[in-house]
Design an enzyme around this catalytic site. Structure first.
Site, PDB file in Angstrom:
ATOM      1  N   ASP A  18       0.367  -1.103  -0.147  1.00 29.06           N
ATOM      2  CA  ASP A  18       0.016  -0.168   0.128  1.00 29.06           C
ATOM      3  C   ASP A  18       0.565   1.253   0.479  1.00 29.06           C
ATOM      4  O   ASP A  18       1.953   1.588   0.277  1.00 29.06           O
ATOM      5  CB  ASP A  18      -0.883  -0.217   1.547  1.00 29.06           C
ATOM      6  CG  ASP A  18      -2.250   1.015   1.180  1.00 29.06           C
ATOM      7  OD1 ASP A  18      -2.594   1.471  -0.334  1.00 29.06           O
ATOM      8  OD2 ASP A  18      -2.770   0.854   2.173  1.00 29.06           O
ATOM      9  N   HIS A  53       1.990   3.138  -9.083  1.00 32.09           N
ATOM     10  CA  HIS A  53       2.175   2.083  -9.369  1.00 32.09           C
ATOM     11  C   HIS A  53       3.798   1.584  -9.927  1.00 32.09           C
ATOM     12  O   HIS A  53       4.506   1.004  -9.856  1.00 32.09           O
ATOM     13  CB  HIS A  53       1.105   1.791  -9.793  1.00 32.09           C
ATOM     14  CG  HIS A  53      -0.217   1.920  -9.729  1.00 32.09           C
ATOM     15  ND1 HIS A  53      -0.023   1.039  -8.547  1.00 32.09           N
ATOM     16  CD2 HIS A  53      -1.018   2.966  -9.626  1.00 32.09           C
ATOM     17  CE1 HIS A  53      -1.945   2.220  -8.272  1.00 32.09           C
ATOM     18  NE2 HIS A  53      -2.472   2.989  -8.635  1.00 32.09           N
ATOM     19  N   LEU A  86      11.034 -20.281  -4.677  1.00 31.80           N
ATOM     20  CA  LEU A  86      10.703 -19.809  -3.712  1.00 31.80           C
ATOM     21  C   LEU A  86       8.709 -20.240  -4.833  1.00 31.80           C
ATOM     22  O   LEU A  86       8.481 -20.020  -5.776  1.00 31.80           O
ATOM     23  CB  LEU A  86      10.391 -18.081  -4.290  1.00 31.80           C
ATOM     24  CG  LEU A  86       9.758 -16.927  -3.449  1.00 31.80           C
ATOM     25  CD1 LEU A  86      10.112 -17.451  -1.887  1.00 31.80           C
ATOM     26  CD2 LEU A  86      10.002 -15.594  -4.097  1.00 31.80           C
TER      27      LEU A  86
HETATM   28  C1  FPP Z   1      -2.167   0.751  -3.046  1.00 29.66           C
HETATM   29  O1  FPP Z   1      -1.440   1.141  -3.396  1.00 29.66           O
HETATM   30  C2  FPP Z   1      -1.641  -0.130  -4.485  1.00 29.66           C
HETATM   31  C3  FPP Z   1      -2.200  -1.638  -5.072  1.00 29.66           C
HETATM   32  C4  FPP Z   1      -3.749  -1.329  -5.865  1.00 29.66           C
HETATM   33  C5  FPP Z   1      -1.389  -1.832  -6.629  1.00 29.66           C
HETATM   34  C6  FPP Z   1      -0.355  -2.672  -6.165  1.00 29.66           C
HETATM   35  C7  FPP Z   1       0.306  -3.319  -7.658  1.00 29.66           C
HETATM   36  C8  FPP Z   1       1.359  -3.570  -7.889  1.00 29.66           C
HETATM   37  C9  FPP Z   1       2.313  -2.125  -6.858  1.00 29.66           C
HETATM   38  C10 FPP Z   1       2.097  -3.553  -9.451  1.00 29.66           C
HETATM   39  C11 FPP Z   1       2.867  -5.098  -9.079  1.00 29.66           C
HETATM   40  C12 FPP Z   1       2.117  -6.645  -9.325  1.00 29.66           C
HETATM   41  C13 FPP Z   1       2.528  -7.126  -9.178  1.00 29.66           C
HETATM   42  C14 FPP Z   1       2.594  -8.164  -8.159  1.00 29.66           C
HETATM   43  C15 FPP Z   1       2.808  -7.425 -10.086  1.00 29.66           C
HETATM   44  P1  FPP Z   1      -3.093   2.642  -3.351  1.00 29.66           P
HETATM   45  O2  FPP Z   1      -2.922   3.045  -4.931  1.00 29.66           O
HETATM   46  O3  FPP Z   1      -4.032   2.233  -2.742  1.00 29.66           O
HETATM   47  O4  FPP Z   1      -1.959   3.982  -2.678  1.00 29.66           O
HETATM   48  P2  FPP Z   1      -2.683   5.000  -1.754  1.00 29.66           P
HETATM   49  O5  FPP Z   1      -3.700   3.985  -0.709  1.00 29.66           O
HETATM   50  O6  FPP Z   1      -1.481   5.608  -1.471  1.00 29.66           O
HETATM   51  O7  FPP Z   1      -3.574   5.949  -2.889  1.00 29.66           O
END
Ligand code: FPP
Length: 253
Positions: A35, A52, A146
């Site tokens: 997050d 992201h 893994l």
């Molecule tokens: C939360 O941050 C993050 C996500 C919803 C996406 C996580 C995805 C990745 C890191 C992409 C790659 C993953 C894999 C496993 C290939 P947010 O957008 O909710 O952050 P905020 O709460 O600060 O708005």
């Protein structure tokens, strides 16, 4: 001749990893709620999608550190069943990033013995991404260093609904249904429950992540945003995990 700086750093990192392993228990299964990508970007006046992308780039160092530390299963929450509520542009951007990351990282993951799995409902995921995921799973299915479990279009409640539907469809009698039966019908069938669930960015919520499997997991929350959660942060989480007294409802030894 003086040892190059990078080499010194690498040696120190290796020694640190070795000392963590020698003196601590490494959790078998670590799960992460990645997050804070959006807030990481906002702090830098960048669009959310840049957060992201930075979060995706971070995967490489966490995967390397996980293999180095001897973690056996790593479950990452990439996209929840609720994340479809985000603006279409962000959803499309995330799906594109996921496709790109499989293309970019698959060779190295395969070379390093990483077995890719998916948990969640693939049906709503764009066709191109579905095919890439299926082919990555097929290509890496014999790797055993893994297990990288990608939770994509995943929701803990949806997972339980799917398990109940499958049990009903197979005509299972109520007398045969116990906790082990339910575990076997979950997407994580055959995997041990997570020992440690990490959540970055300081939020204290489970967000529908592994709600059945996490019943006795140790939770670790850090203020650090996911793109900044590096190998040292992972080691710190493991050090905290080692201070916990896991009683599983019983008493200390
Ligand atoms: C939360 O941050 C993050 C996500 C919803 C996406 C996580 C995805 C990745 C890191 C992409 C790659 C993953 C894999 C496993 C290939 P947010 O957008 O909710 O952050 P905020 O709460 O600060 O708005």
């Amino acid at each position: 001749m003086a040892t190059p700086f990078a080499t010194v750093n690498q040696t120190l990192a290796r020694e640190r990893a070795a000392s963590v392993q020698a003196s601590t228990r490494v959790p078998y299964h670590v799960a992460i709620i990645m997050d804070g990508n959006g807030r990481w970007a906002r702090k830098r006046n960048l669009p959310r999608i840049a957060g992201h992308k930075a979060g995706t780039d971070n995967l490489r160092r966490i995967l390397r550190a996980s293999v180095e530390l001897g973690i056996k299963v790593l479950t990452l929450y990439a996209f929840s069943t609720e994340n479809w509520r985000r603006p279409q542009e962000e959803v499309n951007g995330l799906m594109g990033i996921l496709e790109m990351v499989i293309e970019r990282e698959l060779d190295e993951l395969d070379r390093n013995g990483v077995q890719i799995r998916h948990i969640g409902r693939l049906d709503r995921v764009p066709q191109g991404l579905q095919l890439k995921i299926k082919s990555a799973i097929e290509r890496t299915k014999h790797n055993d260093k893994l297990i990288l479990n990608v939770a994509l279009n995943y929701g803990g409640r949806a997972e339980i609904v799917d398990a109940v539907r499958a049990m009903v469809a197979e005509g299972l009698s109520a007398d045969y249904i116990d906790e082990d039966t339910i575990s076997r019908y979950l997407y994580t069938c055959g995997l041990p429950d997570p020992d440690l669930i990490i959540r970055t960015s300081g939020e204290y919520r489970t967000s529908n992540f592994l709600i059945w499997q996490g019943a006795y997991s140790e939770y670790y929350v850090t203020e650090t945003y996911w793109p900044d959660f590096d190998e040292n942060e992972l080691r710190k989480a493991i050090e905290h995990f080692n201070k916990r007294d896991r009683r599983f409802g019983g008493l200390s030894q």
